[in-house]
Each structure stands twice: as C-alpha cells, then as structure tokens.
Design an enzyme around this catalytic site. Sequence first.
Site, PDB file in Angstrom:
ATOM      1  N   GLU A 145       1.298 -99.075 -35.407  1.00  0.00           N
ATOM      2  CA  GLU A 145       0.290 -99.948 -36.019  1.00  0.00           C
ATOM      3  C   GLU A 145       0.980-100.994 -36.879  1.00  0.00           C
ATOM      4  O   GLU A 145       1.873-100.664 -37.682  1.00  0.00           O
ATOM      5  CB  GLU A 145      -0.707 -99.167 -36.855  1.00  0.00           C
TER       6      GLU A 145
ATOM      7  N   GLU B  37       0.748 -91.748 -34.005  1.00  0.00           N
ATOM      8  CA  GLU B  37       0.666 -92.923 -34.874  1.00  0.00           C
ATOM      9  C   GLU B  37       1.257 -92.618 -36.243  1.00  0.00           C
ATOM     10  O   GLU B  37       0.783 -91.722 -36.944  1.00  0.00           O
ATOM     11  CB  GLU B  37      -0.788 -93.360 -35.037  1.00  0.00           C
TER      12      GLU B  37
ATOM     13  N   HIS C 164     -13.044 -91.484 -32.864  1.00  0.00           N
ATOM     14  CA  HIS C 164     -12.691 -90.146 -33.314  1.00  0.00           C
ATOM     15  C   HIS C 164     -13.875 -89.271 -32.909  1.00  0.00           C
ATOM     16  O   HIS C 164     -15.012 -89.752 -32.860  1.00  0.00           O
ATOM     17  CB  HIS C 164     -12.556 -90.062 -34.835  1.00  0.00           C
TER      18      HIS C 164
ATOM     19  N   ASP D 279      -2.820 -99.809 -47.204  1.00  0.00           N
ATOM     20  CA  ASP D 279      -3.144-100.104 -45.799  1.00  0.00           C
ATOM     21  C   ASP D 279      -4.354-101.037 -45.737  1.00  0.00           C
ATOM     22  O   ASP D 279      -5.489-100.628 -45.941  1.00  0.00           O
ATOM     23  CB  ASP D 279      -3.478 -98.769 -45.116  1.00  0.00           C
TER      24      ASP D 279
ATOM     25  N   ASP E  25      -5.370-103.138 -43.129  1.00  0.00           N
ATOM     26  CA  ASP E  25      -6.110-103.225 -41.854  1.00  0.00           C
ATOM     27  C   ASP E  25      -6.852-104.557 -41.726  1.00  0.00           C
ATOM     28  O   ASP E  25      -8.026-104.607 -41.347  1.00  0.00           O
ATOM     29  CB  ASP E  25      -7.093-102.053 -41.712  1.00  0.00           C
TER      30      ASP E  25
ATOM     31  N   MET F 217      -9.507 -94.862 -24.973  1.00  0.00           N
ATOM     32  CA  MET F 217      -8.769 -93.987 -25.888  1.00  0.00           C
ATOM     33  C   MET F 217      -9.751 -93.146 -26.685  1.00  0.00           C
ATOM     34  O   MET F 217     -10.824 -93.614 -27.064  1.00  0.00           O
ATOM     35  CB  MET F 217      -7.895 -94.848 -26.821  1.00  0.00           C
TER      36      MET F 217
ATOM     37  N   ASP G 189      -1.841-100.378 -32.199  1.00  0.00           N
ATOM     38  CA  ASP G 189      -2.905-100.727 -33.155  1.00  0.00           C
ATOM     39  C   ASP G 189      -2.560-102.063 -33.795  1.00  0.00           C
ATOM     40  O   ASP G 189      -1.588-102.180 -34.544  1.00  0.00           O
ATOM     41  CB  ASP G 189      -2.994 -99.656 -34.254  1.00  0.00           C
TER      42      ASP G 189
ATOM     43  N   ASP H 297     -16.800 -89.770 -35.155  1.00  0.00           N
ATOM     44  CA  ASP H 297     -17.443 -91.103 -35.178  1.00  0.00           C
ATOM     45  C   ASP H 297     -18.657 -91.062 -34.257  1.00  0.00           C
ATOM     46  O   ASP H 297     -19.637 -91.768 -34.459  1.00  0.00           O
ATOM     47  CB  ASP H 297     -16.489 -92.178 -34.622  1.00  0.00           C
TER      48      ASP H 297
ATOM     49  N   LYS I 225       2.557 -93.474 -40.190  1.00  0.00           N
ATOM     50  CA  LYS I 225       2.179 -94.216 -41.406  1.00  0.00           C
ATOM     51  C   LYS I 225       2.989 -93.614 -42.553  1.00  0.00           C
ATOM     52  O   LYS I 225       3.152 -92.404 -42.620  1.00  0.00           O
ATOM     53  CB  LYS I 225       0.674 -94.076 -41.666  1.00  0.00           C
TER      54      LYS I 225
ATOM     55  N   ASP J 192      -7.126-102.061 -34.732  1.00  0.00           N
ATOM     56  CA  ASP J 192      -7.519-101.045 -35.707  1.00  0.00           C
ATOM     57  C   ASP J 192      -7.604-101.748 -37.055  1.00  0.00           C
ATOM     58  O   ASP J 192      -6.675-101.689 -37.863  1.00  0.00           O
ATOM     59  CB  ASP J 192      -6.499 -99.913 -35.742  1.00  0.00           C
TER      60      ASP J 192
ATOM     61  N   HIS K 289       0.980-100.270 -40.644  1.00  0.00           N
ATOM     62  CA  HIS K 289       1.761 -99.098 -41.049  1.00  0.00           C
ATOM     63  C   HIS K 289       3.258 -99.354 -41.018  1.00  0.00           C
ATOM     64  O   HIS K 289       3.995 -98.768 -41.811  1.00  0.00           O
ATOM     65  CB  HIS K 289       1.409 -97.901 -40.168  1.00  0.00           C
TER      66      HIS K 289
HETATM   67  C1  DIG Z   1      -5.553 -95.221 -38.931  1.00  0.00           C
HETATM   68  O1  DIG Z   1      -4.817 -96.373 -38.715  1.00  0.00           O
HETATM   69  C2  DIG Z   1      -5.677 -94.428 -37.664  1.00  0.00           C
HETATM   70  C3  DIG Z   1      -7.036 -93.808 -37.557  1.00  0.00           C
HETATM   71  O2  DIG Z   1      -7.983 -94.832 -37.746  1.00  0.00           O
HETATM   72  C4  DIG Z   1      -7.073 -93.371 -36.137  1.00  0.00           C
HETATM   73  O3  DIG Z   1      -6.803 -92.019 -36.085  1.00  0.00           O
HETATM   74  C5  DIG Z   1      -5.987 -94.144 -35.454  1.00  0.00           C
HETATM   75  C6  DIG Z   1      -6.493 -94.654 -34.156  1.00  0.00           C
HETATM   76  O4  DIG Z   1      -5.993 -95.884 -33.829  1.00  0.00           O
HETATM   77  N1  DIG Z   1      -5.575 -95.142 -36.430  1.00  0.00           N
HETATM   78 MN    MN Z   2      -4.401 -97.063 -36.653  1.00  0.00          MN
HETATM   79 MN    MN Z   3      -4.157 -98.641 -40.827  1.00  0.00          MN
END
Ligand code: DIG
Ligand code: MN
Ligand code: MN
Length: 388
Positions: free
Chosen positions: A220, A184, A57, A258, A260, A91, A248, A60, A186, A290, A223
């Site tokens: 993802e 993406e 990001h 979430d 992860d 990316m 992701d 980051d 969610k 991710d 998600h």
């Molecule tokens: C959350 O799953 C999102 C953020 O971490 C980011 O914007 C995106 C990038 O893969 N995944």
């Molecule tokens: Mn993600």
């Molecule tokens: Mn996530």
Amino acid sequence: MNNGRYTPKPEDKFTFGLWTVGNRGADPFGTQVREKKSPVELVELLAEVGAYGVNFHDNDLVPIDATASEREAIVKDFKKACDDNGIKVPMATVNLFYEPVFRDGAFTANDARVRAYAVQKTMRAMDLGAEFDAETFVLWGGREGVETDACRRTDEAIKRFRECLNYLCEYNAAQNYGYQFALEAKPNEPRADIYFPTTGAYLAFIETLEHKEMVGVNPEVAHEQMPGLSMMHAVAQAWEAGKLFHIDLNDQYPGRYDQDLRFGSVSPKQSFWLVKFLEDVGYSGMRHFDAHAYRTEDYEGVKEFARGCMRTYLIFKDKAERWNNHEEIRSILAEIEETNKDNKVGKFSPEGSQNLLAAEFDRVEMASKGLKYERLDQLTMEVLLGVD
Ligand code: DIG
Ligand code: MN
Ligand code: MN
C-alpha cells in the site's frame, strides 16, 4: 473536465473496497459526518463513477452477529446488485482488527483461543469471498504487533503467524478455492509496532512458508510512505520476485499517521513512477484504491474522490507514454545504455574470475563523464507539469 480521455473503463480494473467509499468520515477526534450507505447503495455509487469492481472485509458485508438466514439474504441482494450494475468482486479480505477480541492480535495473540477463532473467521471469510468468485484474499495484520515487547517473544509471534498461514493455505487447497493470498504490510497504527512492517519484510517471510507459491504481497502506498520508503521500489521488488498479487493505491505525507488520501494527491512524482512501473511491466492485476474522501465531504464529494483516484491514474498512464516516447529522454537513455553493453559480470567461472582479477579499470576515466540525470529529471518534471 470530462473529455473522455481519462474516463475509466472496465479494462482499467479500478476497484474500491466497501470501506473506502463507505467511509463515514469518523476519525480519532470526531464522529461520523456522512450517513451510512448499504453495500447495495455503495455498489450503485461505484457503478456510477465507472469502477470495475468492489472488495469487502467479511463484516463490511455480513455483520458479525448475522444469523445464517440474514447472511443468505445479504449475499443474495449483494450478488444481484453486483450483477445488475456490472460490478465484479476480485478481492475479499477479513476483519481481524476491529473487534475487542483481537486487541492483542489475531494470528499472533497470546491466547491460543483467539488465534483459533481468527483462523475460523478467516476461513469463513474465504468461504464468503468464494461465493463471489474472488481470486485474491488480502490479509492485513493490523493488530499483529505490540505496545510493549514484554508481552511475547517476537520470534514466537512470527511462528504463530506462519502456523496460521500454513493452515489457511491448506484450507484454500482443500476447498479448491484457488485464492492467491496477498499480505499487506504496515509499520504501525493501530499497534505501536506492527509485525512485518514493510513489504520487504513480508517478502522474506513468504519464503519460509509451506505453500509459498500461494502467497504474495499487497503493498500500500501510504504504508510504505509512512516510514519514508519508496512505494515503487517495494512494488518493483515484489514484481521481480513474482509476488505482486495485489496493490493498494492512495497517497500519504511521509512520517504521518495512515492518511489513505486520494491517489496522487500528495506526491505526484512518486505516483507517476509507480504508475509508469506498473504499465511498463504490464501488471495485469487490480488497481485497488484503498483510500477515502476528506471528512469535509458529502457523498457527491465521495464520488469526486473516487473519480479523482481513477482519473489521476489515467493521467499518469498517459504521461508515462509521453515519457517513453519523448525524443530527448530516449536519446539520453540510449546514451546510458551504451555504457551497459559490455563488461558484464555474468555467471561465475574460474577462468572468468581470473580474467576479472587481471582486468585494468581506469576509475578516473569512468568517473569523468557527467550522467545527464539533471536534464533527465527536468524533462520528467516538464512532462509531468505539462509543458512538454
Ligand atoms: C488497510 O490499509 C487495509 C484494510 O483496509 C484491509 O484489510 C486491506 C485491504 O486492502 N487494507
Ligand atoms: Mn490497505
Ligand atoms: Mn492505509
């Protein structure tokens, strides 16, 4: 453990975000447990475990209050670290969810100034990613949603999101960046309800954009699995629509926040079907993890987390090859294919429809033969469990 067979190689295209291996273990009920590592140190860690690339990001890498000269120095150091360690930046993305200014959303906020600021911040994040030749720009609308629908009409939110995306697609063209945008989805967290909750919702939305050819999705695992959906089915629909621009990878217990988690660590069978699909269709994009290590871990544990993500992917890739070459599985699939050879519906024609209307179907006979899916799935389990 390291017999080389499941050691990551550049051609595997395994990538991690700075925020993943750099996650310091804080959660809503506890503070950080790991010391902060700089982006340069994180690139060195990723090189050590064998990753292909790193993503970020905007903030980051470049703190939101950095001066122009600080930004320049940070970019210079990070570029050198990536070059020195052979790490790519495939990316880039933008953080439109951490700062209080986005508490009511970014592209969908009621305050038009916030929407304009979010577009400005995204353009600058695109500029930053372009300095590293990033080809995909992910947009996760983590704050685009509501706790109460009293705050705005949902269709108005959708129109605002479209306006900002159309604008950013034009910027992409004007700057000749060549980005593919990957949206993406969610369903919730941090907002009680997030707009466009699933990959399927985004696939429908993309068709309403002015430059839909520039826009795809970044499904993802966590998600899609939070609401109990099949990640592989979402990915397959995106692929079939030519819209799987990024992915992701992680893992998740359905119906929970979430998590992860490390790829494949919760649902090996679903993860296997996902890897098999990606490999069977020849997906050539990044395999982006991710995810982050457990709060219990130090940085040696973080490295094990990253190694585990990549190793598990490669193990499932190997299992997919064994499945595809399994004699009995192939024979059952061939039997299934026998019933798929004739009587195709095909394209409509007046004459064809008359023939179909007149056709005789013996539905009792068609339902009489067992389909051997129990045996097929048992063989799948035995491939996965390593007994075959
Ligand atoms: C959350 O799953 C999102 C953020 O971490 C980011 O914007 C995106 C990038 O893969 N995944
Ligand atoms: Mn993600
Ligand atoms: Mn996530």
